[in-house]
Write an enzyme that holds these catalytic residues in place. Structure first.
Site, mmCIF file in Angstrom:
data_model
loop_
_atom_site.group_PDB
_atom_site.id
_atom_site.type_symbol
_atom_site.label_atom_id
_atom_site.label_comp_id
_atom_site.label_asym_id
_atom_site.label_seq_id
_atom_site.Cartn_x
_atom_site.Cartn_y
_atom_site.Cartn_z
ATOM 1 N N ASP A 165 0.812 -1.217 0.000
ATOM 2 C CA ASP A 165 0.000 0.000 0.000
ATOM 3 C C ASP A 165 0.843 1.265 0.000
ATOM 4 O O ASP A 165 2.066 1.210 0.181
ATOM 5 C CB ASP A 165 -0.966 -0.003 1.205
ATOM 6 N N ASN A 210 -7.655 -2.658 14.203
ATOM 7 C CA ASN A 210 -9.040 -2.964 13.822
ATOM 8 C C ASN A 210 -9.090 -4.164 12.871
ATOM 9 O O ASN A 210 -10.065 -4.368 12.176
ATOM 10 C CB ASN A 210 -9.706 -1.738 13.174
ATOM 11 N N HIS A 269 -7.259 -4.714 10.233
ATOM 12 C CA HIS A 269 -6.997 -4.516 8.801
ATOM 13 C C HIS A 269 -5.710 -5.228 8.392
ATOM 14 O O HIS A 269 -4.812 -5.437 9.207
ATOM 15 C CB HIS A 269 -6.995 -3.030 8.407
ATOM 16 N N GLU A 324 -9.700 -1.974 5.302
ATOM 17 C CA GLU A 324 -10.337 -1.615 6.561
ATOM 18 C C GLU A 324 -11.625 -2.418 6.743
ATOM 19 O O GLU A 324 -12.179 -2.940 5.764
ATOM 20 C CB GLU A 324 -10.665 -0.108 6.548
HETATM 21 C C1 F6R Z 1 1.476 -1.454 6.154
HETATM 22 C C2 F6R Z 1 0.154 -2.062 6.223
HETATM 23 C C3 F6R Z 1 -0.637 -2.064 7.484
HETATM 24 C C4 F6R Z 1 0.189 -2.335 8.738
HETATM 25 C C5 F6R Z 1 -0.711 -2.300 9.963
HETATM 26 C C6 F6R Z 1 0.069 -2.522 11.239
HETATM 27 O O1 F6R Z 1 2.012 -1.579 4.850
HETATM 28 O O2 F6R Z 1 -0.310 -2.528 5.235
HETATM 29 O O3 F6R Z 1 -1.646 -3.036 7.373
HETATM 30 O O4 F6R Z 1 0.798 -3.587 8.623
HETATM 31 O O5 F6R Z 1 -1.339 -1.054 10.027
HETATM 32 O O6 F6R Z 1 0.928 -1.436 11.427
HETATM 33 P P1 F6R Z 1 2.066 -1.472 12.520
HETATM 34 O O7 F6R Z 1 2.994 -2.547 12.141
HETATM 35 O O8 F6R Z 1 2.707 -0.114 12.420
HETATM 36 O O9 F6R Z 1 1.387 -1.699 13.836
#
Ligand code: F6R
Length: 243
Positions: A67, A138, A140, A145
């Site tokens: 992403d 959440n 994701h 989301e």
């Molecule tokens: C990042 C991504 C997100 C993160 C998720 C967890 O490329 O796709 O899904 O993996 O938000 O983020 P952290 O590791 O910062 O807790």
């Protein structure tokens, strides 16, 4: 589903790096699906260390990232392009032309074209051999989301307040956090031959419990991983505390 329980973030990172390096050794031309955020930083650090020792060769590896924020250019320090160069690409011998991150800038004016091109790119590269994922509070994965349905391909998404708040730690102020992103969809992720989910910390315990043992529902997007035939979870004891 294979679950490795590790004592802390450092051992989660080492274990995840071991799995990725095994993948590269087994298939030097692997297409890796990569993630950003805090979860994989230790994993990338370990991979860089092994590369510097001469134990890993990225010269034929290709990558596609999950992403990117919408509206940020590749040289914006808050962009995921920039993150990837800092954490991995500029530190190993990967050919930068073989690395791909969705174009968050172009996607502002040409969303359909950019999303379709990213889906085609993944397919033309032969599909993802190993997809690395972190987990949102959440539930994701990528920036898929909680929603009414599982989005299939690459798409533009409005980030939830929960995600904006969580990601604001990396920005000067919350107003600077982009509210939209471009992300691979659930079909892109689920089509990977192998999935590696890294999770650390008690703040992720509830999300991990839902992902692994809750009902499979788009309101907890990571729950779909229960249906993948080769998913490996590497998590610390704190993250697994509710499982
Ligand atoms: C990042 C991504 C997100 C993160 C998720 C967890 O490329 O796709 O899904 O993996 O938000 O983020 P952290 O590791 O910062 O807790």
């Amino acid at each position: 589903m294979e679950i490795f329980e590790e004592k802390d973030y450092a051992s989660v990172s080492r274990k995840a790096a071991n799995i990725i390096s095994a993948q590269i050794i087994q298939n030097p031309k692997s297409l890796l699906g990569l993630a950003t955020g805090s979860s994989p930083i230790g994993t990338y650090k370990q991979l860089v260390e092994w590369y510097k020792k001469g134990d890993l060769d990225f010269s034929q590896v290709k990558s596609v990232n999950l992403d990117e924020y919408l509206g940020l250019s590749a040289d914006d320090p808050n962009s995921y392009h920039y993150f990837m160069r800092q954490q991995l690409f500029d530190c190993v011998n990967i050919d930068i032309n073989n690395t791909h991150v969705p174009d968050g800038l172009k996607a502002v004016s040409n969303p359909v074209e950019v999303c379709t091109a990213y889906d085609n790119l993944i397919q033309n590269l032969g599909g993802i051999d190993l997809q690395l994922l972190g987990l949102g509070h959440n539930c994701h994965i990528g920036f898929n989301e909680p929603a009414d349905s599982f989005p299939a391909g690459t798409h533009i998404v409005d980030l939830t307040q929960n995600t904006i708040d969580a990601n604001s730690r990396l920005f000067n102020c919350i107003e600077d956090v982009p509210t939209r992103a471009i992300t691979m969809g659930i079909k892109n992720i689920m089509s990977a031959k192998r999935i590696l989910l890294v999770v650390s910390g008690s703040d992720k315990a509830e999300a991990l419990q839902k992902a692994l043992y809750g009902p499979i529902t788009p309101t907890a997007p990571a729950s779909i991983l229960q249906l993948h035939e080769h998913v490996t979870i590497v998590a610390d004891t704190a993250a697994l505390s509710l499982c």
